[in-house]
Design a protein around this motif. Sequence first.
Motif, PDB file in Angstrom:
ATOM      1  N   TRP A  98       0.834  -1.199   0.000  1.00 46.02           N
ATOM      2  CA  TRP A  98       0.000   0.000   0.000  1.00 46.02           C
ATOM      3  C   TRP A  98       0.872   1.254   0.000  1.00 46.02           C
ATOM      4  O   TRP A  98       1.844   1.359   0.732  1.00 46.02           O
ATOM      5  CB  TRP A  98      -0.893  -0.044   1.242  1.00 46.02           C
ATOM      6  CG  TRP A  98      -1.855   1.090   1.381  1.00 46.02           C
ATOM      7  CD1 TRP A  98      -1.557   2.400   1.599  1.00 46.02           C
ATOM      8  CD2 TRP A  98      -3.273   1.007   1.315  1.00 46.02           C
ATOM      9  NE1 TRP A  98      -2.696   3.138   1.680  1.00 46.02           N
ATOM     10  CE2 TRP A  98      -3.773   2.310   1.516  1.00 46.02           C
ATOM     11  CE3 TRP A  98      -4.175  -0.023   1.126  1.00 46.02           C
ATOM     12  CZ2 TRP A  98      -5.136   2.595   1.537  1.00 46.02           C
ATOM     13  CZ3 TRP A  98      -5.513   0.255   1.145  1.00 46.02           C
ATOM     14  CH2 TRP A  98      -5.992   1.544   1.333  1.00 46.02           C
ATOM     15  N   GLU A 103      -0.696  -4.660   4.093  1.00 46.99           N
ATOM     16  CA  GLU A 103      -0.191  -4.154   5.373  1.00 46.99           C
ATOM     17  C   GLU A 103      -1.234  -3.431   6.219  1.00 46.99           C
ATOM     18  O   GLU A 103      -0.966  -3.131   7.375  1.00 46.99           O
ATOM     19  CB  GLU A 103       0.993  -3.212   5.126  1.00 46.99           C
ATOM     20  CG  GLU A 103       2.245  -3.918   4.643  1.00 46.99           C
ATOM     21  CD  GLU A 103       3.387  -2.964   4.416  1.00 46.99           C
ATOM     22  OE1 GLU A 103       4.463  -3.182   4.994  1.00 46.99           O
ATOM     23  OE2 GLU A 103       3.216  -1.989   3.660  1.00 46.99           O
ATOM     24  N   ARG A 104      -2.374  -3.107   5.662  1.00 42.52           N
ATOM     25  CA  ARG A 104      -3.405  -2.427   6.460  1.00 42.52           C
ATOM     26  C   ARG A 104      -4.768  -3.019   6.160  1.00 42.52           C
ATOM     27  O   ARG A 104      -4.997  -3.565   5.072  1.00 42.52           O
ATOM     28  CB  ARG A 104      -3.407  -0.916   6.198  1.00 42.52           C
ATOM     29  CG  ARG A 104      -3.610  -0.507   4.769  1.00 42.52           C
ATOM     30  CD  ARG A 104      -3.585   1.009   4.621  1.00 42.52           C
ATOM     31  NE  ARG A 104      -4.719   1.656   5.288  1.00 42.52           N
ATOM     32  CZ  ARG A 104      -4.902   2.977   5.336  1.00 42.52           C
ATOM     33  NH1 ARG A 104      -4.002   3.775   4.805  1.00 42.52           N
ATOM     34  NH2 ARG A 104      -5.950   3.476   5.937  1.00 42.52           N
ATOM     35  N   ASP A 127      -7.922  -1.526   6.132  1.00 38.81           N
ATOM     36  CA  ASP A 127      -9.050  -0.689   5.752  1.00 38.81           C
ATOM     37  C   ASP A 127      -8.687   0.106   4.516  1.00 38.81           C
ATOM     38  O   ASP A 127      -7.551   0.080   4.048  1.00 38.81           O
ATOM     39  CB  ASP A 127      -9.443   0.248   6.902  1.00 38.81           C
ATOM     40  CG  ASP A 127      -8.294   1.166   7.325  1.00 38.81           C
ATOM     41  OD1 ASP A 127      -7.176   1.009   6.796  1.00 38.81           O
ATOM     42  OD2 ASP A 127      -8.519   2.046   8.177  1.00 38.81           O
ATOM     43  N   VAL A 145      -4.036  -9.390   6.767  1.00 37.03           N
ATOM     44  CA  VAL A 145      -3.330  -8.168   7.137  1.00 37.03           C
ATOM     45  C   VAL A 145      -2.041  -8.539   7.870  1.00 37.03           C
ATOM     46  O   VAL A 145      -2.070  -9.212   8.899  1.00 37.03           O
ATOM     47  CB  VAL A 145      -4.200  -7.265   8.039  1.00 37.03           C
ATOM     48  CG1 VAL A 145      -3.438  -6.001   8.428  1.00 37.03           C
ATOM     49  CG2 VAL A 145      -5.488  -6.894   7.303  1.00 37.03           C
ATOM     50  N   PRO A 203       1.035  -6.584   9.497  1.00 40.90           N
ATOM     51  CA  PRO A 203       1.456  -5.238   9.872  1.00 40.90           C
ATOM     52  C   PRO A 203       2.867  -4.899   9.379  1.00 40.90           C
ATOM     53  O   PRO A 203       3.700  -5.797   9.196  1.00 40.90           O
ATOM     54  CB  PRO A 203       1.403  -5.252  11.406  1.00 40.90           C
ATOM     55  CG  PRO A 203       0.470  -6.364  11.746  1.00 40.90           C
ATOM     56  CD  PRO A 203       0.671  -7.393  10.665  1.00 40.90           C
ATOM     57  N   ASP A 234      -2.582  -3.221  19.067  1.00 40.82           N
ATOM     58  CA  ASP A 234      -3.502  -2.196  18.587  1.00 40.82           C
ATOM     59  C   ASP A 234      -3.586  -1.130  19.682  1.00 40.82           C
ATOM     60  O   ASP A 234      -4.233  -1.320  20.706  1.00 40.82           O
ATOM     61  CB  ASP A 234      -4.876  -2.813  18.331  1.00 40.82           C
ATOM     62  CG  ASP A 234      -5.879  -1.820  17.749  1.00 40.82           C
ATOM     63  OD1 ASP A 234      -5.707  -0.610  17.959  1.00 40.82           O
ATOM     64  OD2 ASP A 234      -6.841  -2.269  17.095  1.00 40.82           O
TER      65      ASP A 234
END
Length: 414
Positions: free
Chosen positions: A19, A66-67, A69, A85, A87, A334
Motif C-alpha cells: 500500500w 499491510e493495512r 481498511d 493483514v 502489519p 492495537d
Amino acid sequence: MSVQDTPGTKRAVTAGVDWAKDNHAVCVLDADGEPIERFIVTHNKTGLNRLNTVLDRHGVDDVGIERGDGPVVDALLAAGRTVFVIPPSQVKALRRRYGSAGNKDDRFDAYVLADTVRTDRRRLTPLLLDSEPTTALRKLCRARKDLVAHRVAATNQLRAHLQTALPAAVDLFADLDSAVSLRFLTRFASQDALDWLSPKRLAAWLTSVGYCGRTDPAVLHTRITTAARGATGDHGQALAGITRAYLATIQTITAQIEALAQQITEALTVHPDRQIFTSMPKSGTVRAARLLAEIGDARGRFPTPTSLACLAGVAPSTRESGKARVVAFRWAVDKQLRDAVCDFAGDSRHANPWAADLYRRARARGHDHPHAVRILARAWLDIIWKCWTTGTAYDPTQHRALQRLLNQDQPVRA
C-alpha cells in the motif's frame, strides 16, 4: 507425490499488495514462490479495477496487505478474496528471511507479503470486517479522541501564554478549559480588566454566569490580587488579543467535541451490542462506545479471550532462551484498543470491589499504576469476551469472583 502435486489439484496462487499513497505495488506468486507478474496500480477506480482483473486472470484468492481498511481492501473483499493483514512491523522482520540487508523497496515488500501468505497461511488470520454501524462508531470515537488531544494542546498553549500575559487567571479555577474559566477570560482578558474587579463585583459576575463552584468569591478575589501582575496598557491589550485567539480555538474545538459526543450517543443507542458494553461498571456513554468500537462486532476475529488480550497489549510478552526467561511489555499491539481497554479498567476500580481488590493486590506486589491497570484490564477482557461472544450484558450478581469477595466481607462488616 504431495497433495498439491496430484494431477487435477489446483495449486494456490497468492498475491501481495504494498500500500502507498498514490500507487500500489502488486506481486503475484505461483505455488512454488516464483513471481508470475509484477505491476503497479494507481489509487483510483481504474487502478483498482485493473488490480482485480489481473488477480482474476491468475486465479488469486488469497492476498496479503499491510493495512486492513481503505478502498484497496474494500475492492479486494468485494471481489470475494481472502485478505490477510500483515502489519508493517512484521513485514520489516520478514524481509530478513530473504537477505540480511533488510532494504525497503515497495516491489520487494509486495513479494514478501505474497510469499508470507503462501508459506504461512495457516498461521494468519483472515481479515473480518466489522459492520458499518461499528465502523462508523469507531471513526466517531477516534475523531472525538483526536479533538480532545487538540484541546489539551491548545489549553497548554493558552496556559503558557497566560504565565506572562495574565498570571492571575492561570490557577484561578480548577481547570483552565472549564466553561467558567473560558467565560472569565473572555470578559477579563487583560490585567487592566482584572484591576476593575472587587470582591462584590466578582461575586455579582459569578452569579450572572451561574457559577456553581464551592470556592467563595472572596477567596477567588484574593487569588487575583496576590498573583503576579500581568501586562498592562497597550502591551496588555496586544497580549489580550492573543488570549482571545486561543479562547476562540478552544471554544470551537469544545463545541465540535460536544457535537461528536451527541453523534456517538445516537449511534450507540441503536447499536445491537449496546447493552453489553453499557452494562460494564463506570462505562458511561463515550467509554462504552470506545470499547465497542475498538473491539468491534466481528466475533470470528477473536476466537479466544487470549487473542483479544494480546492484540490489546494487556498480556505480557514472554521470551525464553536456555535458562533465561524474560517477561516484557508487549509493543506490537492495537494501541487504540489498548487505550480504550485500559481507560475503562483504570476507572472501573472506583465502582467495582473486585476490580479495586485486583488493582490493590497488583500494587502491593510492587507494580506501578500502568502495569496494575493492564493486569486489571487483562482480567476484565475475560469477562468482556464472554459477554461479547454470548451477547449478554454484564451482571454483577453472576460475577462469581465479585460475589465471593462480597461474601467474605459480610462477617467483617457485621
